[in-house]
Design an enzyme around this catalytic site. Structure first.
Site, PDB file in Angstrom:
ATOM      1  N   SER A 138      13.433  29.607   9.360  1.00  0.00           N
ATOM      2  CA  SER A 138      12.058  29.191   9.640  1.00  0.00           C
ATOM      3  C   SER A 138      11.836  29.322  11.140  1.00  0.00           C
ATOM      4  CB  SER A 138      11.906  27.713   9.241  1.00  0.00           C
ATOM      5  OG  SER A 138      10.717  27.167   9.771  1.00  0.00           O
ATOM      6  N   TYR A 151      14.508  18.794   8.576  1.00  0.00           N
ATOM      7  CA  TYR A 151      14.197  20.210   8.338  1.00  0.00           C
ATOM      8  C   TYR A 151      14.599  21.052   9.545  1.00  0.00           C
ATOM      9  CZ  TYR A 151      11.394  24.221   6.714  1.00  0.00           C
ATOM     10  OH  TYR A 151      10.976  25.467   6.286  1.00  0.00           O
TER      11      TYR A 151
HETATM   12  P1  NAD Z   1       8.684  26.580  -2.709  1.00  0.00           P
HETATM   13  O1  NAD Z   1       8.628  25.100  -2.875  1.00  0.00           O
HETATM   14  O2  NAD Z   1       7.559  27.421  -3.196  1.00  0.00           O
HETATM   15  O3  NAD Z   1      10.022  27.155  -3.350  1.00  0.00           O
HETATM   16  C1  NAD Z   1      11.266  26.545  -3.150  1.00  0.00           C
HETATM   17  C2  NAD Z   1      12.234  27.006  -4.228  1.00  0.00           C
HETATM   18  O4  NAD Z   1      13.474  26.320  -4.022  1.00  0.00           O
HETATM   19  C3  NAD Z   1      11.747  26.662  -5.652  1.00  0.00           C
HETATM   20  O5  NAD Z   1      12.078  27.700  -6.540  1.00  0.00           O
HETATM   21  C4  NAD Z   1      12.572  25.417  -5.985  1.00  0.00           C
HETATM   22  O6  NAD Z   1      12.806  25.230  -7.363  1.00  0.00           O
HETATM   23  C5  NAD Z   1      13.872  25.746  -5.255  1.00  0.00           C
HETATM   24  N1  NAD Z   1      14.675  24.546  -5.041  1.00  0.00           N
HETATM   25  C6  NAD Z   1      14.313  23.413  -4.383  1.00  0.00           C
HETATM   26  N2  NAD Z   1      15.306  22.506  -4.478  1.00  0.00           N
HETATM   27  C7  NAD Z   1      16.296  23.083  -5.210  1.00  0.00           C
HETATM   28  C8  NAD Z   1      17.569  22.648  -5.661  1.00  0.00           C
HETATM   29  N3  NAD Z   1      18.040  21.415  -5.399  1.00  0.00           N
HETATM   30  N4  NAD Z   1      18.303  23.498  -6.398  1.00  0.00           N
HETATM   31  C9  NAD Z   1      17.844  24.736  -6.718  1.00  0.00           C
HETATM   32  N5  NAD Z   1      16.645  25.197  -6.304  1.00  0.00           N
HETATM   33  C10 NAD Z   1      15.891  24.375  -5.578  1.00  0.00           C
HETATM   34  O7  NAD Z   1       8.924  26.799  -1.135  1.00  0.00           O
HETATM   35  P2  NAD Z   1       8.791  28.087  -0.204  1.00  0.00           P
HETATM   36  O8  NAD Z   1       7.700  27.800   0.751  1.00  0.00           O
HETATM   37  O9  NAD Z   1       8.786  29.329  -0.983  1.00  0.00           O
HETATM   38  O10 NAD Z   1      10.153  27.960   0.619  1.00  0.00           O
HETATM   39  C11 NAD Z   1      11.245  28.843   0.457  1.00  0.00           C
HETATM   40  C12 NAD Z   1      12.091  28.819   1.732  1.00  0.00           C
HETATM   41  O11 NAD Z   1      11.327  29.305   2.831  1.00  0.00           O
HETATM   42  C13 NAD Z   1      12.570  27.418   2.129  1.00  0.00           C
HETATM   43  O12 NAD Z   1      13.889  27.489   2.604  1.00  0.00           O
HETATM   44  C14 NAD Z   1      11.619  27.050   3.260  1.00  0.00           C
HETATM   45  O13 NAD Z   1      12.191  26.138   4.146  1.00  0.00           O
HETATM   46  C15 NAD Z   1      11.403  28.401   3.900  1.00  0.00           C
HETATM   47  N6  NAD Z   1      10.199  28.499   4.728  1.00  0.00           N
HETATM   48  C16 NAD Z   1       8.968  28.271   4.171  1.00  0.00           C
HETATM   49  C17 NAD Z   1       7.842  28.384   4.974  1.00  0.00           C
HETATM   50  C18 NAD Z   1       6.461  28.183   4.443  1.00  0.00           C
HETATM   51  O14 NAD Z   1       5.532  28.118   5.256  1.00  0.00           O
HETATM   52  N7  NAD Z   1       6.255  28.095   3.145  1.00  0.00           N
HETATM   53  C19 NAD Z   1       7.986  28.712   6.331  1.00  0.00           C
HETATM   54  C20 NAD Z   1       9.244  28.927   6.854  1.00  0.00           C
HETATM   55  C21 NAD Z   1      10.347  28.817   6.025  1.00  0.00           C
END
Ligand code: NAD
Length: 256
Positions: A138, A151
């Site tokens: 991130s 985080y």
């Molecule tokens: P999201 O909530 O849409 O998806 C997260 C996924 O992780 C889901 O499929 C969920 O089921 C899975 N997950 C969560 N806990 C779990 C567990 N205990 N066991 C197995 N699976 C689990 O979120 P996203 O926004 O797609 O985030 C994905 C990654 O990207 C994360 O690591 C997040 O920190 C990172 N990220 C997101 C953003 C953003 O703006 N959305 C920005 C930077 C980084």
């Protein structure tokens, strides 16, 4: 055919990356995630693009389940060539109120799971002299924001793990890189928009313009397609000298 394992790939960024890999028709995909319709999501991508898929709902907090998922992937497809550590959660709170169970869950899901999975795929990647590990960190792997202590700690931690494995993998053609996105409109962020609206007493659209994208020079959410394309490049043969990096895709956020 190569095989890619993507954690948290039944939602948001992981699903977007999986879709970009599926479109090339050059990868078998191991899907993972806690969504109750995860298997159907995985099967629908497999059918739409005519590729082989596996779905495994291993919980990131269960190291044995992670090991078994890797083993199942290798038994089914012969190898895991690309590992994308993407599953992650967020919790926003001032430090003095930060719930301990949330701290532990964030470090466990966002950081410890990547350690367990890298460790599990490593011997086979080393033996086949090819491996691509991509960690979805991130912008918060590079800079901090208040109220996101767990985080930010987890994402800085994964950038450290990325650098270390970049060095350890070099003799074996295993690369390890992190992608550091700014804001991507996924269920994780939709929830934050709602939470921040309450905390700041703003409308949801005001949260987006006044709070969320305030640190990005480019006032747009990062698309999951662009993240998928970056992951595809890092997974390619041509990216063999790119390793140990943390690549910002953050609309200029960390340039400041
Ligand atoms: P999201 O909530 O849409 O998806 C997260 C996924 O992780 C889901 O499929 C969920 O089921 C899975 N997950 C969560 N806990 C779990 C567990 N205990 N066991 C197995 N699976 C689990 O979120 P996203 O926004 O797609 O985030 C994905 C990654 O990207 C994360 O690591 C997040 O920190 C990172 N990220 C997101 C953003 C953003 O703006 N959305 C920005 C930077 C980084």
């Amino acid at each position: 055919m190569k095989t890619v394992l993507i954690t948290g790939s039944t939602s948001g960024i992981g699903l977007g990356i999986a879709t970009e890999f599926a479109k090339t028709k050059k990868f078998n995909i191991i899907f993972n995630g806690l969504e109750s319709n995860g298997r159907e999501i995985a099967e629908s991508i497999g059918t739409a693009y005519g590729i082989k898929i596996l779905f495994n709902a291993a919980n990131m907090l269960d190291p044995l389940a992670l090991k078994n998922m890797v083993q199942q992937g290798i038994e089914t497809f012969g190898s895991i060539d690309v590992l994308i550590n993407n599953a992650g959660i967020q919790h926003v709170s001032p430090i003095e109120d930060f719930p301990e169970d949330k701290w532990n869950a964030i470090i466990g899901i966002n950081l410890n799971s990547a350690f367990h999975l890298c460790k599990a795929v490593w011997p086979q990647m080393k033996e086949q002299k090819f491996g691509r590990i991509i960690n979805i960190a991130s912008a918060h792997g590079l800079v901090a924001s208040e109220f996101k202590s767990a985080y930010v700690a987890s994402k800085h931690g994964i950038v450290g793990l990325t650098k270390t494995l970049g060095l350890e993998g070099a003799p074996y053609n295993i690369t390890c890189n992190a992608i550091c996105p700014g804001y991507v409109k996924t269920p994780l962020v939709e929830k934050q928009i709602a939470d921040q609206a309450k905390a700041h007493q703003l409308s949801e659209s005001e949260v987006v313009s006044k709070v969320m994208l305030v640190k990005q020079a480019v006032k747009d959410f990062i698309s999951v397609e662009s993240l998928g394309q970056m992951a595809l490049f890092l997974a390619s043969e041509s990216a063999n000298t790119i390793t140990g990096t943390a690549i910002p895709m953050d609309g200029g956020w960390s340039a400041q």
